[in-house]
Design an enzyme around this catalytic site. Structure first.
Site, PDB file in Angstrom:
ATOM      1  N   TYR A   1       0.368  -1.176   0.405  1.00 33.45           N
ATOM      2  CA  TYR A   1       0.039  -0.261   0.361  1.00 33.45           C
ATOM      3  C   TYR A   1       0.620   1.280   0.103  1.00 33.45           C
ATOM      4  CZ  TYR A   1      -4.462  -3.128   1.459  1.00 33.45           C
ATOM      5  OH  TYR A   1      -5.412  -3.290   1.565  1.00 33.45           O
TER       6      TYR A   1
ATOM      7  N   PHE B   1     -14.013  -4.160  -1.177  1.00 29.40           N
ATOM      8  CA  PHE B   1     -15.342  -3.752  -1.770  1.00 29.40           C
ATOM      9  C   PHE B   1     -16.831  -3.599  -0.993  1.00 29.40           C
ATOM     10  CE2 PHE B   1     -12.400  -5.477  -5.522  1.00 29.40           C
ATOM     11  CZ  PHE B   1     -11.608  -3.918  -5.400  1.00 29.40           C
ATOM     12  N   PRO B   2     -16.514  -3.281   0.182  1.00 32.62           N
ATOM     13  CA  PRO B   2     -17.824  -3.692   0.803  1.00 32.62           C
ATOM     14  C   PRO B   2     -19.320  -2.575  -0.254  1.00 32.62           C
ATOM     15  CG  PRO B   2     -16.783  -2.191   2.378  1.00 32.62           C
ATOM     16  CD  PRO B   2     -15.189  -2.437   1.482  1.00 32.62           C
ATOM     17  N   LEU B   3     -18.939  -1.781  -0.431  1.00 33.23           N
ATOM     18  CA  LEU B   3     -20.178  -1.107  -0.982  1.00 33.23           C
ATOM     19  C   LEU B   3     -19.842  -1.620  -2.853  1.00 33.23           C
ATOM     20  CD1 LEU B   3     -18.939   2.441   0.877  1.00 33.23           C
ATOM     21  CD2 LEU B   3     -21.208   0.384   1.323  1.00 33.23           C
ATOM     22  N   GLY B   4     -19.411  -2.285  -3.138  1.00 31.08           N
ATOM     23  CA  GLY B   4     -18.794  -2.440  -4.291  1.00 31.08           C
ATOM     24  C   GLY B   4     -18.518  -1.916  -5.337  1.00 31.08           C
ATOM     25  N   GLY B   5     -18.641  -2.135  -6.572  1.00 32.28           N
ATOM     26  CA  GLY B   5     -18.503  -0.886  -7.715  1.00 32.28           C
ATOM     27  C   GLY B   5     -17.249   0.063  -7.570  1.00 32.28           C
TER      28      GLY B   5
ATOM     29  N   PRO C   1     -14.957  -0.634 -12.900  1.00 31.08           N
ATOM     30  CA  PRO C   1     -15.641  -0.830 -13.940  1.00 31.08           C
ATOM     31  C   PRO C   1     -16.359  -2.026 -13.980  1.00 31.08           C
ATOM     32  CG  PRO C   1     -14.014   1.271 -14.490  1.00 31.08           C
ATOM     33  CD  PRO C   1     -13.780   0.480 -12.860  1.00 31.08           C
TER      34      PRO C   1
END
Length: 306
Positions: A54, A209-213, A216
């Protein structure tokens, strides 16, 4: 502010932690990065997720500077990719056993510690991202052998898995697995069977990615009409609804939302106070009924790990 807790790697931790990947956005404002992490601790964060790749070690350096022994923060790191600042892409896949061992040593140095409490083995078996090719196709048993050796040597405390399949997790159970990090959200629930297995085995489920997206082609929680309707009824944001749903969905879910913004950090921590019972009747059922779409989307180019 409510801070729900759970047991993770033998420790009691807040179910809302912090993911350090976005700290690199503050690379030119290191003092702000340190202050952000200190504020996270003040708000109850005692579980921080990081990796030496990171920000080419920037996140680990900030953690080393910001956290104090008395804070009692469980720092979880990962291996399976290495920073590649001189390359065409910022990361390179590093799946071979000798690379995993070297990555553990890099994290030890970067964090300035003698032992890493939990280390996630980042596989490339599932979810969005690359798939291993050539000599980076390594059998899970060979990887677990070096991870358990490092645990026996006292360099790591517990082993986690990331981007793993259900069969992979089942194979790994005898080695002792503390957590699983897979892409998972309200709109991408491919791993429901694995989540249930983790709950039965006392394994923490730590969705990325707990909110997705994030890339693309992946569905976004914040684009769902049902999410917006519940957010409006509760007077919170759609992002907060998505995170709160995860906490409600299973008791072994631990969140590690990342941000470089103080207000966003405070909004994430407030998720523990959200009670769906305060919304209109059927709010939770409406969220549970949201269609799940696959997160199996190829991302990036050869040599890059997500």
């Amino acid at each position: 502010m409510s801070t729900p807790t759970a047991t993770f790697a033998g420790r009691t931790v807040s179910r809302i932690g912090y993911g350090a990947a976005q700290l690199d956005r503050l690379r030119d404002r290191r003092g702000e990065a340190v202050a952000l992490l200190r504020r996270a601790v003040e708000l109850g964060v005692n579980h921080v997720d990081t990796a030496e790749f990171y920000g080419f070690g920037f996140a680990n350096a900030v953690i080393r500077e910001a956290l104090r022994p008395g804070d009692g923060v469980l720092v979880v790191t990962k291996v399976g990719a290495d920073p590649d600042p001189g390359g065409r892409l910022p990361l390179r896949i590093a799946q071979r056993p000798e690379q995993l061992r070297a990555s553990v040593e890099d994290n030890l140095r970067g964090l300035g510690v003698d032992r890493l409490p939990v280390v996630n083995l980042r596989r490339l078996d599932s979810g969005p991202g690359l798939r291993a090719e050539g000599d980076q196709v390594v059998d899970l048993d060979d990887q677990l052998a070096v991870m358990t050796a490092l645990r026996d040597e006292g360099k790591i405390g517990a082993i986690g898995l990331s981007s793993v399949t259900l069969d992979g997790l089942r194979r790994a159970l005898p080695a002792g697995i503390a957590c699983v990090q897979n892409a998972y959200s309200l709109v991408s629930r491919d791993d429901e069977d694995m989540l249930r297995l983790c709950a039965a085995e006392g394994i923490a489920w730590v969705p990325f990615f707990p909110l997705g997206g994030a890339f693309p082609g992946l569905p976004k929680v914040t684009e769902e009409p049902a999410v917006h309707a519940v957010a409006g009824a509760l007077g919170v944001t759609p992002s907060q609804v998505g995170l709160a749903w995860l906490l409600r969905h299973a008791p072994n879910v631990l969140l590690i939302p990342g941000t470089a913004d103080l207000a966003h950090l405070e909004a994430n921590m407030a998720v523990g106070d959200i009670a769906f019972d305060d919304a209109a009747d059927g709010a939770l059922a409406a969220l549970d009924a949201v269609e799940s779409r696959s997160s199996e989307v190829p991302i990036g180019e050869p040599g890059r790990a997500s």
